[in-house]
Design a protein around this motif. Sequence first.
Motif, PDB file in Angstrom:
ATOM      1  N   GLY A  14       0.821  -1.216   0.000  1.00  0.00           N
ATOM      2  CA  GLY A  14       0.000   0.000   0.000  1.00  0.00           C
ATOM      3  C   GLY A  14       0.848   1.257   0.000  1.00  0.00           C
ATOM      4  N   LYS A  15       1.915   1.247   0.785  1.00  0.00           N
ATOM      5  CA  LYS A  15       2.827   2.386   0.849  1.00  0.00           C
ATOM      6  C   LYS A  15       3.424   2.660  -0.525  1.00  0.00           C
ATOM      7  N   GLN A  16       3.890   1.610  -1.186  1.00  0.00           N
ATOM      8  CA  GLN A  16       4.468   1.778  -2.521  1.00  0.00           C
ATOM      9  C   GLN A  16       3.425   2.242  -3.536  1.00  0.00           C
ATOM     10  N   LEU A  17       2.211   1.713  -3.427  1.00  0.00           N
ATOM     11  CA  LEU A  17       1.144   2.130  -4.335  1.00  0.00           C
ATOM     12  C   LEU A  17       0.803   3.605  -4.152  1.00  0.00           C
ATOM     13  N   VAL A  18       0.607   4.017  -2.911  1.00  0.00           N
ATOM     14  CA  VAL A  18       0.265   5.421  -2.643  1.00  0.00           C
ATOM     15  C   VAL A  18       1.355   6.344  -3.184  1.00  0.00           C
ATOM     16  N   SER A  19       2.587   6.036  -2.891  1.00  0.00           N
ATOM     17  CA  SER A  19       3.706   6.852  -3.349  1.00  0.00           C
ATOM     18  C   SER A  19       3.737   6.932  -4.877  1.00  0.00           C
ATOM     19  N   ALA A  20       3.595   5.807  -5.544  1.00  0.00           N
ATOM     20  CA  ALA A  20       3.640   5.780  -7.003  1.00  0.00           C
ATOM     21  C   ALA A  20       2.455   6.514  -7.625  1.00  0.00           C
ATOM     22  N   ILE A  21       1.281   6.383  -7.034  1.00  0.00           N
ATOM     23  CA  ILE A  21       0.100   7.092  -7.552  1.00  0.00           C
ATOM     24  C   ILE A  21       0.289   8.594  -7.413  1.00  0.00           C
ATOM     25  N   LYS A  22       0.727   9.041  -6.243  1.00  0.00           N
ATOM     26  CA  LYS A  22       0.925  10.477  -6.014  1.00  0.00           C
ATOM     27  C   LYS A  22       1.978  11.053  -6.963  1.00  0.00           C
ATOM     28  N   GLU A  23       3.009  10.270  -7.295  1.00  0.00           N
ATOM     29  CA  GLU A  23       4.065  10.730  -8.182  1.00  0.00           C
ATOM     30  C   GLU A  23       3.661  10.727  -9.656  1.00  0.00           C
ATOM     31  N   SER A  41      -0.863   3.693   8.786  1.00  0.00           N
ATOM     32  CA  SER A  41       0.225   4.626   9.062  1.00  0.00           C
ATOM     33  C   SER A  41       1.246   4.646   7.930  1.00  0.00           C
ATOM     34  N   ALA A  42       1.593   3.489   7.408  1.00  0.00           N
ATOM     35  CA  ALA A  42       2.563   3.410   6.309  1.00  0.00           C
ATOM     36  C   ALA A  42       2.048   4.164   5.083  1.00  0.00           C
ATOM     37  N   MET A  43       0.754   4.044   4.808  1.00  0.00           N
ATOM     38  CA  MET A  43       0.183   4.714   3.635  1.00  0.00           C
ATOM     39  C   MET A  43       0.041   6.213   3.850  1.00  0.00           C
ATOM     40  N   ILE A  44      -0.201   6.635   5.085  1.00  0.00           N
ATOM     41  CA  ILE A  44      -0.232   8.070   5.394  1.00  0.00           C
ATOM     42  C   ILE A  44       1.147   8.666   5.152  1.00  0.00           C
ATOM     43  N   LYS A  45       2.173   7.996   5.627  1.00  0.00           N
ATOM     44  CA  LYS A  45       3.549   8.475   5.444  1.00  0.00           C
ATOM     45  C   LYS A  45       3.923   8.563   3.970  1.00  0.00           C
ATOM     46  N   ALA A  46       3.302   7.736   3.140  1.00  0.00           N
ATOM     47  CA  ALA A  46       3.585   7.736   1.702  1.00  0.00           C
ATOM     48  C   ALA A  46       2.861   8.865   0.965  1.00  0.00           C
ATOM     49  N   GLY A  47       1.945   9.569   1.669  1.00  0.00           N
ATOM     50  CA  GLY A  47       1.299  10.726   1.058  1.00  0.00           C
ATOM     51  C   GLY A  47      -0.175  10.610   0.766  1.00  0.00           C
ATOM     52  N   ALA A  48      -0.857   9.639   1.356  1.00  0.00           N
ATOM     53  CA  ALA A  48      -2.302   9.524   1.136  1.00  0.00           C
ATOM     54  C   ALA A  48      -3.005  10.810   1.547  1.00  0.00           C
ATOM     55  N   ASP A  49      -4.023  11.187   0.786  1.00  0.00           N
ATOM     56  CA  ASP A  49      -4.784  12.402   1.090  1.00  0.00           C
ATOM     57  C   ASP A  49      -5.721  12.213   2.270  1.00  0.00           C
ATOM     58  N   LYS A  50      -6.281  11.014   2.376  1.00  0.00           N
ATOM     59  CA  LYS A  50      -7.189  10.674   3.470  1.00  0.00           C
ATOM     60  C   LYS A  50      -6.867   9.250   3.895  1.00  0.00           C
ATOM     61  N   ALA A  51      -7.191   8.912   5.120  1.00  0.00           N
ATOM     62  CA  ALA A  51      -6.891   7.558   5.580  1.00  0.00           C
ATOM     63  C   ALA A  51      -7.839   7.138   6.692  1.00  0.00           C
ATOM     64  N   ALA A  52      -8.052   5.841   6.764  1.00  0.00           N
ATOM     65  CA  ALA A  52      -8.878   5.263   7.818  1.00  0.00           C
ATOM     66  C   ALA A  52      -8.433   3.819   8.019  1.00  0.00           C
ATOM     67  N   THR A  53      -8.977   3.216   9.066  1.00  0.00           N
ATOM     68  CA  THR A  53      -8.576   1.856   9.421  1.00  0.00           C
ATOM     69  C   THR A  53      -9.799   1.005   9.713  1.00  0.00           C
ATOM     70  N   GLY A  54      -9.779  -0.237   9.258  1.00  0.00           N
ATOM     71  CA  GLY A  54     -10.767  -1.213   9.678  1.00  0.00           C
ATOM     72  C   GLY A  54     -11.806  -1.600   8.649  1.00  0.00           C
ATOM     73  N   GLU A  55     -12.596  -2.591   9.063  1.00  0.00           N
ATOM     74  CA  GLU A  55     -13.598  -3.175   8.173  1.00  0.00           C
ATOM     75  C   GLU A  55     -14.610  -2.156   7.657  1.00  0.00           C
ATOM     76  N   ASN A  56     -15.194  -1.372   8.547  1.00  0.00           N
ATOM     77  CA  ASN A  56     -16.215  -0.432   8.092  1.00  0.00           C
ATOM     78  C   ASN A  56     -15.636   0.608   7.141  1.00  0.00           C
ATOM     79  N   ALA A  57     -14.402   1.012   7.369  1.00  0.00           N
ATOM     80  CA  ALA A  57     -13.755   1.966   6.467  1.00  0.00           C
ATOM     81  C   ALA A  57     -13.599   1.377   5.065  1.00  0.00           C
TER      82      ALA A  57
END
Length: 134
Positions: A14-23, A41-57
């Motif tokens: 996910g971290k690599q995907l977020v970083s590559a998409i943003k770039e 957390s890893a995906m937030i650090k990679a630059g995600a615009d929004k983030a959440a955790t869990g099944e309902n998200a």
Amino acid sequence: MNILVIDAQGGGIGKQLVSAIKENISGAVVTAVGTNSTATSAMIKAGADKAATGENAVVVNSRKADVIVGSIGIVIADALLGEITANMANAVATSNAKRILIPVSHCDNIVAGAVNMNVSSLIQSAISELRKML
């Protein structure tokens, strides 16, 4: 374009995907949903615009996404060491969004016929597919 990236475990793909998409995809809004806080957390650090955790998200954001990106395990109940629930897999599989699934063979799920590529090459392939959608 609203792109939903879903990941589990440590969030490495996910971290690599977020970083590559943003770039590579200008104007994309990237929402990252982790099955656990470490992945999120890893995906937030990679630059995600929004983030959440869990099944309902996963369920809620699958309804809002234009494209969902993640390993193939996000559509398989009990995949990724059991972190993908049946509700998560169903939400992704029945979403109106286009899905770009990374063919990673792990956790007792073997993707027959998939070329054995390293994760970096698989990420670039996913970005190529996103560009085609634009």
